[in-house]
Design a protein around this motif. Sequence first.
Motif, PDB file in Angstrom:
ATOM      1  N   LEU A  17       5.537   4.570  15.905  1.00  0.00           N
ATOM      2  CA  LEU A  17       4.532   4.123  15.164  1.00  0.00           C
ATOM      3  C   LEU A  17       3.360   3.496  15.818  1.00  0.00           C
ATOM      4  O   LEU A  17       2.038   3.902  15.820  1.00  0.00           O
ATOM      5  N   GLY A  18       3.776   2.543  16.712  1.00  0.00           N
ATOM      6  CA  GLY A  18       3.005   1.941  17.754  1.00  0.00           C
ATOM      7  C   GLY A  18       2.227   2.977  18.761  1.00  0.00           C
ATOM      8  O   GLY A  18       1.080   2.902  18.988  1.00  0.00           O
ATOM      9  N   LYS A  19       2.991   3.969  19.225  1.00  0.00           N
ATOM     10  CA  LYS A  19       2.509   5.071  20.092  1.00  0.00           C
ATOM     11  C   LYS A  19       1.644   5.650  19.599  1.00  0.00           C
ATOM     12  O   LYS A  19       0.635   6.288  20.163  1.00  0.00           O
ATOM     13  N   ALA A  20       1.800   6.193  18.279  1.00  0.00           N
ATOM     14  CA  ALA A  20       0.967   7.121  17.403  1.00  0.00           C
ATOM     15  C   ALA A  20      -0.459   6.455  17.207  1.00  0.00           C
ATOM     16  O   ALA A  20      -1.525   7.074  16.743  1.00  0.00           O
ATOM     17  N   MET A  21      -0.637   5.076  17.267  1.00  0.00           N
ATOM     18  CA  MET A  21      -1.607   4.143  16.664  1.00  0.00           C
ATOM     19  C   MET A  21      -2.893   4.294  18.018  1.00  0.00           C
ATOM     20  O   MET A  21      -2.454   4.185  19.336  1.00  0.00           O
ATOM     21  N   ALA A  22      -4.033   4.665  17.707  1.00  0.00           N
ATOM     22  CA  ALA A  22      -5.136   4.651  18.372  1.00  0.00           C
ATOM     23  C   ALA A  22      -5.111   3.450  19.229  1.00  0.00           C
ATOM     24  O   ALA A  22      -5.085   2.200  18.535  1.00  0.00           O
ATOM     25  N   THR A  49       1.088  -1.229   0.093  1.00  0.00           N
ATOM     26  CA  THR A  49      -0.094   0.043   0.038  1.00  0.00           C
ATOM     27  C   THR A  49       0.862   1.129   0.017  1.00  0.00           C
ATOM     28  O   THR A  49       1.940   1.249   0.409  1.00  0.00           O
ATOM     29  N   PRO A  50       0.268   2.447  -0.422  1.00  0.00           N
ATOM     30  CA  PRO A  50       1.073   3.636  -0.284  1.00  0.00           C
ATOM     31  C   PRO A  50       1.336   3.853   1.092  1.00  0.00           C
ATOM     32  O   PRO A  50       2.688   4.463   1.162  1.00  0.00           O
ATOM     33  N   GLY A  92      -7.084  -1.119   3.729  1.00  0.00           N
ATOM     34  CA  GLY A  92      -7.177  -0.541   2.720  1.00  0.00           C
ATOM     35  C   GLY A  92      -7.216  -1.544   1.456  1.00  0.00           C
ATOM     36  O   GLY A  92      -7.421  -1.142   0.136  1.00  0.00           O
ATOM     37  N   LEU A  93      -6.778  -2.624   1.643  1.00  0.00           N
ATOM     38  CA  LEU A  93      -6.554  -3.464   0.312  1.00  0.00           C
ATOM     39  C   LEU A  93      -8.103  -4.276   0.263  1.00  0.00           C
ATOM     40  O   LEU A  93      -8.579  -4.381   1.079  1.00  0.00           O
ATOM     41  N   PRO A  94      -8.373  -4.599  -0.991  1.00  0.00           N
ATOM     42  CA  PRO A  94      -9.473  -5.408  -1.300  1.00  0.00           C
ATOM     43  C   PRO A  94      -9.392  -6.775  -0.610  1.00  0.00           C
ATOM     44  O   PRO A  94      -8.103  -7.396  -0.676  1.00  0.00           O
ATOM     45  N   ARG A 129      -0.632  -2.898   9.851  1.00  0.00           N
ATOM     46  CA  ARG A 129      -1.715  -2.056   9.465  1.00  0.00           C
ATOM     47  C   ARG A 129      -1.522  -1.506   8.131  1.00  0.00           C
ATOM     48  O   ARG A 129      -2.243  -1.038   7.258  1.00  0.00           O
ATOM     49  N   MET A 130      -0.286  -0.790   8.127  1.00  0.00           N
ATOM     50  CA  MET A 130       0.170  -0.052   6.819  1.00  0.00           C
ATOM     51  C   MET A 130       0.212  -0.874   5.863  1.00  0.00           C
ATOM     52  O   MET A 130       0.087  -0.420   4.547  1.00  0.00           O
TER      53      MET A 130
END
Length: 136
Positions: A29-34, A3-4, A89-91, A84-85
């Motif tokens: 990145l983990g800390k920034a995740m809800a 994904t982008p 968003g993938l089909p 998650r990144m």
Amino acid sequence: MATPAFEEIVEDFEFLEDWEDRYRHVIELGKAMAALNDALKVPATKVDGCASQVWLHPVIDNGVFRFDGDSDAMIVRGLIAVLRMLYNGLPVAEVSKVDAKAELGRLGLNDHLSAQRSNGLRAMIERIREVAAGQA
């Protein structure tokens, strides 16, 4: 076939000189995740095979796959953010086509995680693939 959002993290990792910087970035990145809602931290969302507590909550909406997750370990929470990144968003039909090992290899993760963390990462990827396969 990433994904982008995943391509962005690959680019970020290219600028980070050493593994310690990359490790810190994964944690950030983990800390920034809800945080995952505590009501979703149930046996059905818990991932077995991880040394730490891990929960993944997949959602398929109009054929598009995404998931939220959480862990009690900072690095694992960061790995969830990376996954998650990679997948969000993938089909749903495309999820099983992602070569997660190769994509994560672009980040150098395969070489720098302990055996326990690698096993946990594989367990998370397997859960993601199973959920998507059941919906495709």
